[in-house]
Design a protein around this motif. Structure first.
Motif, PDB file in Angstrom:
ATOM      1  N   SER A   2       0.832  -1.201   0.000  1.00  0.00           N
ATOM      2  CA  SER A   2       0.000   0.000   0.000  1.00  0.00           C
ATOM      3  C   SER A   2       0.867   1.252   0.000  1.00  0.00           C
ATOM      4  CB  SER A   2      -0.924   0.000   1.217  1.00  0.00           C
ATOM      5  OG  SER A   2      -0.166   0.144   2.407  1.00  0.00           O
ATOM      6  N   GLU A   3       0.269   2.373  -0.421  1.00  0.00           N
ATOM      7  CA  GLU A   3       0.995   3.635  -0.489  1.00  0.00           C
ATOM      8  C   GLU A   3       1.436   4.087   0.906  1.00  0.00           C
ATOM      9  OE1 GLU A   3       2.724   6.663  -2.769  1.00  0.00           O
ATOM     10  OE2 GLU A   3       1.612   4.884  -3.430  1.00  0.00           O
ATOM     11  N   THR A   4       0.568   3.867   1.890  1.00  0.00           N
ATOM     12  CA  THR A   4       0.902   4.284   3.260  1.00  0.00           C
ATOM     13  C   THR A   4       2.065   3.488   3.806  1.00  0.00           C
ATOM     14  OG1 THR A   4      -1.401   4.904   3.679  1.00  0.00           O
ATOM     15  CG2 THR A   4       0.010   4.557   5.595  1.00  0.00           C
ATOM     16  N   LEU A   5       2.029   2.168   3.622  1.00  0.00           N
ATOM     17  CA  LEU A   5       3.124   1.324   4.112  1.00  0.00           C
ATOM     18  C   LEU A   5       4.425   1.654   3.394  1.00  0.00           C
ATOM     19  CD1 LEU A   5       4.140  -1.016   5.839  1.00  0.00           C
ATOM     20  CD2 LEU A   5       3.386  -2.583   4.032  1.00  0.00           C
ATOM     21  N   THR A   7       5.312   4.516   2.087  1.00  0.00           N
ATOM     22  CA  THR A   7       5.813   5.802   2.573  1.00  0.00           C
ATOM     23  C   THR A   7       6.467   5.655   3.936  1.00  0.00           C
ATOM     24  OG1 THR A   7       4.068   6.973   1.362  1.00  0.00           O
ATOM     25  CG2 THR A   7       5.170   8.169   3.143  1.00  0.00           C
ATOM     26  N   GLN A   8       5.861   4.888   4.827  1.00  0.00           N
ATOM     27  CA  GLN A   8       6.421   4.700   6.163  1.00  0.00           C
ATOM     28  C   GLN A   8       7.761   3.967   6.107  1.00  0.00           C
ATOM     29  OE1 GLN A   8       3.233   2.662   8.179  1.00  0.00           O
ATOM     30  NE2 GLN A   8       2.182   4.563   8.734  1.00  0.00           N
ATOM     31  N   LEU A   9       7.826   2.905   5.314  1.00  0.00           N
ATOM     32  CA  LEU A   9       9.071   2.147   5.216  1.00  0.00           C
ATOM     33  C   LEU A   9      10.167   2.966   4.546  1.00  0.00           C
ATOM     34  CD1 LEU A   9       7.750  -1.408   4.232  1.00  0.00           C
ATOM     35  CD2 LEU A   9       8.589  -0.648   6.463  1.00  0.00           C
ATOM     36  N   ASP A  11      10.424   6.268   4.547  1.00  0.00           N
ATOM     37  CA  ASP A  11      10.866   7.272   5.516  1.00  0.00           C
ATOM     38  C   ASP A  11      11.788   6.653   6.569  1.00  0.00           C
ATOM     39  OD1 ASP A  11       9.417   9.193   4.212  1.00  0.00           O
ATOM     40  OD2 ASP A  11       7.717   9.165   5.596  1.00  0.00           O
ATOM     41  N   LEU A  12      11.470   5.435   6.989  1.00  0.00           N
ATOM     42  CA  LEU A  12      12.313   4.751   7.974  1.00  0.00           C
ATOM     43  C   LEU A  12      13.701   4.468   7.407  1.00  0.00           C
ATOM     44  CD1 LEU A  12      12.600   3.362  10.748  1.00  0.00           C
ATOM     45  CD2 LEU A  12      11.677   1.276   9.687  1.00  0.00           C
ATOM     46  N   HIS A  54       7.803  -1.212  -4.870  1.00  0.00           N
ATOM     47  CA  HIS A  54       6.611  -0.372  -5.012  1.00  0.00           C
ATOM     48  C   HIS A  54       6.241  -0.174  -6.472  1.00  0.00           C
ATOM     49  CE1 HIS A  54       3.704   2.732  -4.087  1.00  0.00           C
ATOM     50  NE2 HIS A  54       4.330   3.579  -4.897  1.00  0.00           N
ATOM     51  N   PRO A 133       6.409  10.420  -2.420  1.00  0.00           N
ATOM     52  CA  PRO A 133       7.210  10.013  -1.259  1.00  0.00           C
ATOM     53  C   PRO A 133       8.708   9.986  -1.551  1.00  0.00           C
ATOM     54  CG  PRO A 133       5.261   8.628  -1.439  1.00  0.00           C
ATOM     55  CD  PRO A 133       5.288   9.484  -2.665  1.00  0.00           C
TER      56      PRO A 133
END
Length: 226
Positions: A2-5, A7-9, A11-12, A54, A133
């Motif tokens: 997913s786009e949210t996952l 982006t979070q990964l 950024d991490l 992605h 992202p």
């Protein structure tokens, strides 16, 4: 993914990549600096793999794995070999520790923070053009380029300067991944082999410097030249 996952990964991974660059000016033990560089290589590989997964570009995933193997495995191993070659003879404890950097630790950390802010300020127009992202993380690559150059010009030991050069190269690679969603495989392989060759040459030169002059302190060598 997913786009949210994603982006979070991403950024991490980018946060870990930048954190490793900031830690390098803080540490003085060359062995610890090499470990931090290996950790940064893992973070860089994670950035490339995440972008490839992605976008469903398996060639980019392969490039990311290759980058991780080289920059988290091969290059740190070569630098450790260079440090091990410095072990015999007097003054070994001074050779494996940056005892007198040109800029002290506190000033180095403040400079790294300032360079990071500068990178975000410079990259802001680019991130606003295409706020994806990956593009929003572009300042991280630019910050690592600036920090790597700072380490390169402020450290006195040749092995530490090698790490500064590699930080600079990692920042350029990360910027290419984030700005263009990867580079062609042949280009990345060519650059990686060039970097590996440069590090091998620098390892040989560092060992010869130690054997000939008893030190890898660049300032001492300038004094001998004068």
């Amino acid at each position: 993914m997913s786009e949210t996952l994603f982006t979070q990964l991403l950024d991490l991974a980018c946060g870990a990549f930048l954190l490793a660059a900031v830690i390098v000016p803080w540490r003085r033990e060359l062995a610890a600096i090499v470990r931090v560089f290996a950790f940064q290589g893992i973070a860089l590989a994670a950035v490339a793999v995440l972008l490839g997964a992605h976008e469903e570009r398996w060639d980019l995933v392969g490039i990311g794995l290759g980058v991780g193997l080289l920059r988290a495995g091969v290059l740190p191993y070569v630098i450790r070999r260079a440090l091990a070659a410095l072990a015999p003879g007097p003054g070994y404890s001074e050779e494996v520790r940056e005892t007198q950097p040109l800029v002290n630790v506190a000033a180095s950390l403040l400079t790294a923070a300032a360079l990071t802010l500068l990178a975000y300020a410079v990259a802001r127009p680019l991130t606003e053009l295409n706020p994806t992202p990956a593009t929003r993380a572009l300042p991280v690559g630019l910050a690592v380029v600036l920090i790597g150059f700072f380490v390169l010009v402020t450290r006195r030991r040749a092995p530490a300067q090698v790490v500064g050069f590699l930080l600079l190269d990692n920042g350029i690679t990360a910027t290419a991944f984030l700005a263009t969603s990867g580079v062609p495989l042949i280009v990345e392989l060519g650059v990686s082999f060039d970097v590996l060759l440069a590090v091998l040459v620098l390892q040989i030169l560092t060992t010869r410097m130690r054997e000939a002059f008893g030190t890898t302190d660049i300032d001492d060598l300038r004094e001998l030249h004068d």
